[in-house]
Design a protein around this motif. Structure first.
Motif, PDB file in Angstrom:
ATOM      1  N   PHE A 192       0.841  -1.216   0.000  1.00  0.00           N
ATOM      2  CA  PHE A 192       0.000   0.000   0.000  1.00  0.00           C
ATOM      3  C   PHE A 192       0.869   1.257   0.000  1.00  0.00           C
ATOM      4  O   PHE A 192       0.606   2.201  -0.744  1.00  0.00           O
ATOM      5  N   VAL A 193       1.917   1.261   0.857  1.00  0.00           N
ATOM      6  CA  VAL A 193       2.817   2.415   0.935  1.00  0.00           C
ATOM      7  C   VAL A 193       3.522   2.614  -0.412  1.00  0.00           C
ATOM      8  O   VAL A 193       3.644   3.730  -0.907  1.00  0.00           O
ATOM      9  N   GLY A 194       3.971   1.500  -1.014  1.00  0.00           N
ATOM     10  CA  GLY A 194       4.631   1.556  -2.325  1.00  0.00           C
ATOM     11  C   GLY A 194       3.716   2.130  -3.383  1.00  0.00           C
ATOM     12  O   GLY A 194       4.132   2.953  -4.210  1.00  0.00           O
ATOM     13  N   PHE A 195       2.445   1.715  -3.341  1.00  0.00           N
ATOM     14  CA  PHE A 195       1.450   2.219  -4.295  1.00  0.00           C
ATOM     15  C   PHE A 195       1.250   3.721  -4.100  1.00  0.00           C
ATOM     16  O   PHE A 195       1.160   4.483  -5.067  1.00  0.00           O
ATOM     17  N   THR A 196       1.193   4.157  -2.832  1.00  0.00           N
ATOM     18  CA  THR A 196       1.013   5.581  -2.517  1.00  0.00           C
ATOM     19  C   THR A 196       2.207   6.403  -2.986  1.00  0.00           C
ATOM     20  O   THR A 196       2.051   7.522  -3.480  1.00  0.00           O
TER      21      THR A 196
END
Length: 315
Positions: A192-196
């Motif tokens: 999720f953090v990578g996507f953000t």
């Protein structure tokens, strides 16, 4: 510090483990850093003291040079010092600070390039309304917008990384603290953090790069109606801006507009946009811009005259 965090420092692997290679890189990067600082600060001083460079374009160029100097300082001194060290460490808080500063100055620079493109669009496509449209209030507003944009972008990046738990290992296969290498060390799922991160950094890079290319395309197309001398001058200015845009954005898009992963080529690309590009920008602007070249020569001539006079008339 991030939740359940028992990592107090990170260890950089750096660019090379070869001692001779490190010595050579130390000399190269030190020279590049000195040239970066001298070149960019010379542009800032020249714009500040030269009445002939009072137009909004040079106002933005001065701030762009200031951002280049600050961006380079966020990364290069630590890199240069580490080339003399066997154990290249950075504390957790210093790592977070470096991450914040590099994205802050890089972010402001990205938005300043948009302001520069808008300035050139108004100057070339609406020359009769240029003074009215690009008044002092508009210039300050664009500058503030660039600062806020860079700050928000950087703060989002920092908060996401800061909230991650780091429980070991603490070895970063890089020469500075950046998003992707840090996400690999987090002991939790970082999808999720990578996507953000991609949504934040990647979208800004891609979106602004496309906007800039389109705007310079519109500017180039409008040059058909200009005189040959006007075309030549506008092409010279715009081509230097486009060169800077390509040098800055192409490596950044490759780095941040992709799913989180680390490639061996990342470190070499990072050297291009963190070390080399900030040095090239003042060279590109001064060599391709006759007004800037003339102002630098005038400033240098004035300094030499003052030096000669002070030598001839000692106190």
């Amino acid at each position: 510090m991030g939740q359940s965090n028992n990592v107090t420092e990170f260890v950089f692997l750096g660019l090379t483990q070869d001692l001779e290679g490190q010595k050579a890189l130390f000399v190269i990067f030190l020279l590049i850093y000195l040239m970066t600082m001298v070149g960019n600060l010379l542009i800032v001083v020249t714009v500040l003291v030269s009445p002939s460079l009072a137009s909004p374009m040079y106002f933005f160029l001065a701030y762009l040079s200031l951002m280049d100097a600050a961006y380079s300082t966020a990364i290069s001194p630590k890199l240069i010092i580490d080339l003399f060290r066997c154990h290249k460490t950075i504390s957790f808080s210093a790592c977070m600070g470096q991450l914040f500063l590099e994205h802050l100055f890089g972010g402001v620079e990205v938005f300043l390039l948009v302001a520069l493109a808008y300035d050139r669009y108004v100057a070339i496509c609406k020359p009769l309304h240029y003074i009215v449209i690009m008044n002092r209030q508009v210039c300050v507003l664009l500058l503030v917008a660039a600062g806020v944009g860079g700050f928000v972008h950087s703060l989002v990046q920092l908060l996401f990384v800061f909230s991650l738990p780091f429980c070991g290992p603490n070895i970063i296969d890089h020469f500075f603290c950046d998003i992707h290498p840090l996400l690999e060390l987090a002991c939790t799922d970082t999808y999720f953090v990578g996507f953000t991160v991609v949504a934040n950094g990647g979208t800004i890079c891609m979106g602004i790069f496309i906007v800039l290319l389109v705007s310079y395309g519109v500017i180039m197309n409008s040059l058909k109606t200009h005189s040959q001398e006007g075309r030549r001058k506008a092409l010279s200015t715009c081509s230097s801006h486009i060169t800077v845009v390509v040098l800055f954005f192409v490596p950044c898009i490759f780095q941040y507009a992709r799913p989180v992963s680390n490639f061996p080529v990342d470190k070499s690309l990072a050297v291009v946009y963190t070390v080399v590009t900030p040095m090239l920008n003042p060279l590109i602007y001064t060599l391709r811009n006759s007004e800037m070249k003339h102002a630098v020569k005038k400033l240098w001539h004035k300094k030499c005259t003052i030096d000669r006079m002070s030598m001839c008339h000692p106190c």
